[in-house]
Design an enzyme around this catalytic site. Structure first.
Site, PDB file in Angstrom:
ATOM      1  N   GLY A 298       2.573  45.986  54.119  1.00  0.00           N
ATOM      2  CA  GLY A 298       3.292  44.736  55.082  1.00  0.00           C
ATOM      3  C   GLY A 298       4.177  44.488  54.439  1.00  0.00           C
ATOM      4  O   GLY A 298       3.961  43.737  52.947  1.00  0.00           O
ATOM      5  N   GLY A 299       2.613  42.745  54.383  1.00  0.00           N
ATOM      6  CA  GLY A 299       2.782  41.287  54.262  1.00  0.00           C
ATOM      7  C   GLY A 299       2.498  41.103  53.335  1.00  0.00           C
ATOM      8  O   GLY A 299       2.765  40.222  52.439  1.00  0.00           O
TER       9      GLY A 299
ATOM     10  N   GLY B 157      27.217  41.943  22.509  1.00  0.00           N
ATOM     11  CA  GLY B 157      26.857  41.108  23.213  1.00  0.00           C
ATOM     12  C   GLY B 157      25.253  40.695  22.551  1.00  0.00           C
ATOM     13  O   GLY B 157      24.429  40.089  23.512  1.00  0.00           O
ATOM     14  N   ALA B 158      24.228  42.705  22.366  1.00  0.00           N
ATOM     15  CA  ALA B 158      23.223  42.101  22.909  1.00  0.00           C
ATOM     16  C   ALA B 158      22.862  41.423  21.772  1.00  0.00           C
ATOM     17  O   ALA B 158      21.309  40.513  21.467  1.00  0.00           O
ATOM     18  CB  ALA B 158      22.482  43.381  22.593  1.00  0.00           C
TER      19      ALA B 158
HETATM   20  C1  HXC Z   1      -5.854  44.603  62.301  1.00  0.00           C
HETATM   21  C2  HXC Z   1      -6.927  46.763  60.178  1.00  0.00           C
HETATM   22  C3  HXC Z   1      -5.311  46.611  60.436  1.00  0.00           C
HETATM   23  C4  HXC Z   1      -4.337  45.345  60.422  1.00  0.00           C
HETATM   24  C5  HXC Z   1      -6.641  47.647  59.171  1.00  0.00           C
HETATM   25  N1  HXC Z   1      -6.925  47.567  60.580  1.00  0.00           N
HETATM   26  N2  HXC Z   1      -5.356  47.235  59.164  1.00  0.00           N
HETATM   27  N3  HXC Z   1      -6.638  45.894  61.926  1.00  0.00           N
HETATM   28  N4  HXC Z   1      -4.679  44.461  61.585  1.00  0.00           N
HETATM   29  N5  HXC Z   1      -3.635  44.964  59.955  1.00  0.00           N
HETATM   30  C6  HXC Z   1      -8.822  48.596  60.832  1.00  0.00           C
HETATM   31  C7  HXC Z   1      -8.395  49.722  61.942  1.00  0.00           C
HETATM   32  O1  HXC Z   1      -8.153  48.968  62.673  1.00  0.00           O
HETATM   33  C8  HXC Z   1      -9.657  49.783  61.174  1.00  0.00           C
HETATM   34  O2  HXC Z   1     -10.742  48.788  62.311  1.00  0.00           O
HETATM   35  C9  HXC Z   1     -10.386  48.887  59.823  1.00  0.00           C
HETATM   36  O3  HXC Z   1      -9.365  48.057  59.672  1.00  0.00           O
HETATM   37  C10 HXC Z   1     -10.244  50.177  58.262  1.00  0.00           C
HETATM   38  O4  HXC Z   1      -8.996  50.837  59.077  1.00  0.00           O
HETATM   39  P1  HXC Z   1      -8.803  52.366  58.792  1.00  0.00           P
HETATM   40  O5  HXC Z   1      -7.435  53.075  59.274  1.00  0.00           O
HETATM   41  O6  HXC Z   1      -9.506  52.789  59.263  1.00  0.00           O
HETATM   42  O7  HXC Z   1      -8.902  52.433  57.477  1.00  0.00           O
HETATM   43  P2  HXC Z   1      -7.840  53.444  56.317  1.00  0.00           P
HETATM   44  O8  HXC Z   1      -7.885  55.053  56.759  1.00  0.00           O
HETATM   45  O9  HXC Z   1      -8.762  52.981  55.091  1.00  0.00           O
HETATM   46  O10 HXC Z   1      -6.788  53.249  56.172  1.00  0.00           O
HETATM   47  C11 HXC Z   1      -6.298  51.923  55.670  1.00  0.00           C
HETATM   48  C12 HXC Z   1      -4.777  51.167  56.518  1.00  0.00           C
HETATM   49  C13 HXC Z   1      -4.642  51.626  57.521  1.00  0.00           C
HETATM   50  C14 HXC Z   1      -3.670  52.808  55.009  1.00  0.00           C
HETATM   51  C15 HXC Z   1      -4.277  49.497  55.273  1.00  0.00           C
HETATM   52  O11 HXC Z   1      -5.433  50.765  58.320  1.00  0.00           O
HETATM   53  C16 HXC Z   1      -2.977  50.791  58.355  1.00  0.00           C
HETATM   54  O12 HXC Z   1      -2.199  51.889  58.120  1.00  0.00           O
HETATM   55  N6  HXC Z   1      -3.107  49.552  58.922  1.00  0.00           N
HETATM   56  C17 HXC Z   1      -1.816  49.400  58.870  1.00  0.00           C
HETATM   57  C18 HXC Z   1      -1.070  48.331  57.906  1.00  0.00           C
HETATM   58  C19 HXC Z   1      -0.100  48.039  58.538  1.00  0.00           C
HETATM   59  O13 HXC Z   1       1.044  48.881  58.733  1.00  0.00           O
HETATM   60  N7  HXC Z   1       0.112  46.600  57.836  1.00  0.00           N
HETATM   61  C20 HXC Z   1       1.633  45.890  58.626  1.00  0.00           C
HETATM   62  C21 HXC Z   1       0.813  44.869  59.253  1.00  0.00           C
HETATM   63  S1  HXC Z   1       2.221  43.883  59.697  1.00  0.00           S
HETATM   64  P3  HXC Z   1     -11.876  49.640  62.838  1.00  0.00           P
HETATM   65  O14 HXC Z   1     -12.339  49.128  63.948  1.00  0.00           O
HETATM   66  O15 HXC Z   1     -12.155  50.930  63.603  1.00  0.00           O
HETATM   67  O16 HXC Z   1     -13.146  49.990  61.812  1.00  0.00           O
HETATM   68  C22 HXC Z   1       2.444  43.215  59.054  1.00  0.00           C
HETATM   69  C23 HXC Z   1       4.180  42.291  58.530  1.00  0.00           C
HETATM   70  C24 HXC Z   1       4.033  40.840  57.635  1.00  0.00           C
HETATM   71  O17 HXC Z   1       1.566  43.305  57.603  1.00  0.00           O
HETATM   72  C25 HXC Z   1       4.942  40.605  56.743  1.00  0.00           C
HETATM   73  C26 HXC Z   1       4.820  38.841  56.752  1.00  0.00           C
HETATM   74  C27 HXC Z   1       6.419  38.855  55.766  1.00  0.00           C
END
Ligand code: HXC
Length: 544
Positions: free
Chosen positions: A197-198, A432-433
């Site tokens: 994501g971000g 040109g290059a």
């Molecule tokens: C809150 C999060 C989190 C998030 C992970 N966790 N991502 N908590 N916000 N964005 C937490 C999980 O709930 C979990 O908590 C712990 O971190 C570990 O994550 P797992 O999923 O168990 O680990 P893993 O299997 O290694 O997977 C990692 C991951 C996955 C691939 C990063 O967690 C994932 O897909 N997360 C979401 C990624 C995502 O979509 N992010 C975009 C957010 S929006 P617990 O309590 O169970 O341990 C964004 C937009 C911003 O970023 C734009 C700005 C311009």
């Protein structure tokens, strides 16, 4: 921390007259100190043990271990260890995450100060909440004031979902500073886990991105979202692994085999960089003689001009102690960019590489070189351009992909750069290059050429097909090849040499190939005072 402290009172009282004092060790631990130690140790431990074990099981180092690998021993000074999220939703408050999932502070690397942040995946997946973002933003402000590089170690699930828009705002804070301090202090991103994501955009705004094979992943939307949106099935590694970003997207500049290898590479890069735009890059004494003969370049004059070779060999021969740090090694291999020293001074190199696509310019090589040139210009690093380019890579894909727009970035970057610019034409420099590759009239300060150079509007074979198309058509079939060879030789003798260009001053000197190193060192010494560091270089390093 140990509870044992010296008790100077009882230690001195217990000694008789004339005897040397031997303070006794007693256990006197004030409540405030006990509390401090408890809070400190808990905060410094990071996430719960099972999360730390999970991190280890993935073959990853902990956030603190990473800092320890990077900085000089004992030099790290942490700031904000006890800061916590103010969010009360979705149970975040109950988790009492001290430090809010990121370690921030200053340390020295090879004796030079740097600001460092390291995200802790064991705490809420290293996700970025508002406090987490505030800590990074504050560190960046302090680094810009102190004029030292910012190094980010990223291992994060992106915006902390529980904190809603607050976490998105947090990214806003960071992006703003990445941009504001671009070209002011070097910014380096080390991706050591997921970066989703971000989280991907802050690294993309920084100057250099490092990734580790099998550990680092970057994507705006992960495999699941990709599948539901487009139906494409793709795994993490193919979508956003280190080699994908190093060779295909160009997001990643350096790939390492392991985390320790990655930190070693970061240190190597820092060795070539100034601390900020107000300084010059660190010089290093060398025993390598400035007038060392470059016999390889004599050989280059002998070989068939169409024969490919890796330009790395020439760079290694020219540079002090044969050392060259290549940037973007796996991306757009038709151009090679990186750092070396000449006579002790850091120089950035941009070189066409005939081993790939004959060294022709295309969309990706133009972007790669243009951004590197802009970095060099922002940070007072002189530019050496080695030219062996047959032209622009032709084709519908290139035209429709915007080679005009991308190629123009290269022209812009070279024309804009006010650092010393020295060019050496090795072999082909067509059309040109030729103009694009730091030619004289586009602001090259000193332009050299080897005697083997062919500087012309186009290659002899292409030129004669246009100039003598009627004669070639009218010739008998069996005579055409001989006619072509004769015409091409005539054209080469007249135009495909450096002498016409030297006669107009667009080449300053045609040089003895073996003297190239000595000539380049002398040229950069001559230009050393061209601008004082910090002046005329108020450019950022926009991602290109
Ligand atoms: C809150 C999060 C989190 C998030 C992970 N966790 N991502 N908590 N916000 N964005 C937490 C999980 O709930 C979990 O908590 C712990 O971190 C570990 O994550 P797992 O999923 O168990 O680990 P893993 O299997 O290694 O997977 C990692 C991951 C996955 C691939 C990063 O967690 C994932 O897909 N997360 C979401 C990624 C995502 O979509 N992010 C975009 C957010 S929006 P617990 O309590 O169970 O341990 C964004 C937009 C911003 O970023 C734009 C700005 C311009």
């Amino acid at each position: 921390m140990s509870d044992l402290i010296e008790d100077p009172i009882s230690g001195s009282e217990s000694q008789g007259k004339g005897k040397k004092a031997h303070p006794k060790k007693v256990r006197i631990v004030p409540e405030s100190l006990k509390r401090f130690r408890g809070v400190h140790d808990q905060a410094a431990a990071g996430g719960p043990p099972e999360k730390i074990a999970a991190q280890k099981a993935k073959g990853k180092l902990g956030a603190r271990e990473r800092i320890a690998y990077l900085v000089d021993e004992g030099s790290f000074q942490e700031l904000g260890l006890l800061m916590e999220s103010r969010c009360t939703d979705f149970g975040v408050k109950d988790k009492h995450i001290k430090g809010d999932g990121v370690i921030t502070g200053f340390g020295t690397i090879n004796g030079r100060l740097a600001a460092i942040f390291s995200e802790d995946f064991t705490q809420l997946g290293g996700s970025l909440g508002r406090t987490h973002a505030d800590k990074i933003a504050k560190l960046m402000d302090m680094a810009a004031d102190a004029r030292v590089p910012v190094i980010g170690i990223l291992d994060s699930g992106g915006a902390r979902i529980q904190e809603g828009v607050d976490s998105l705002d947090g990214y806003g804070e960071i992006f703003l500073r990445n941009t504001k301090y671009s070209g002011v202090v070097p910014q380096i991103s080390i991706i050591l886990g997921p970066c989703a994501g971000g989280a991907v955009y802050s690294p993309a705004l920084t100057d250099f991105v490092f990734m580790v094979k099998g550990i680092s992943h970057m994507f705006v939307t992960g495999p699941e979202v990709v599948k539901s949106a487009t139906g494409e099935e793709v795994d993490f590694e193919t979508l956003g692994g280190s080699m994908t970003h190093a060779s295909k997207s160009g997001v990643c500049h350096f790939v390492a085999n392991s985390e320790p290898d990655c930190f070693r590479q970061v240190k190597e890069l820092l060795n070539f960089l100034p601390q900020n735009r107000f300084e010059k890059a660190p010089a290093q004494e060398t025993k390598d003689p400035p007038d060392r003969k470059i016999t390889l370049l004599e050989k280059l004059c002998e070989i068939d001009p169409r024969k490919p070779y890796r330009v790395h060999h020439i760079i290694w021969w020219l540079s002090d102690d044969h050392k060259f740090l290549e940037v973007h090694h796996d991306f757009a291999k038709n151009i090679v960019v990186g750092f070396m020293r000449l006579g002790g001074q850091v120089v950035g190199v941009i070189a066409n590489n005939p081993a790939h696509m004959a060294g022709a310019l295309d969309i990706n090589s133009s972007d790669k070189a243009a951004r590197f040139i802009r970095f060099l210009n922002a940070f007072n690093i002189p530019i050496l351009t080695l030219v062996d380019v047959p032209g622009y890579w032709p084709g519908v894909a290139q035209e429709h992909g915007g080679i005009i727009r991308h190629g123009a970035k290269l022209l812009y970057a070279y024309s804009e750069a006010t650092v010393p610019k020295v060019t050496l034409v090795l072999r082909k420099a067509y059309g040109g290059a030729y103009i694009a590759m730091s030619s004289k009239l586009m602001g090259g300060d000193i332009n050299f050429s080897l005697p083997s150079a062919e500087i012309a509007v186009m290659g002899p074979r292409g030129a004669i097909e246009i100039l003598y198309s009627r004669q070639i058509k009218e010739a008998k079939e069996e005579d055409r090849d001989a006619l072509r060879a004769k015409l091409a030789k005539e054209y080469s003798d007249k135009f495909a040499s450096p002498y016409q260009t030297a006669s107009t001053g667009s080449i300053d000197e045609v040089i003895e190939p073996a003297q190239a190193r000595a000539q380049l060192i002398a040229a950069f010494r001559m230009l050393a005072g061209k601008r004082r560091s910090g002046e005329q270089n108020l450019t950022g390093n926009i991602p290109l």
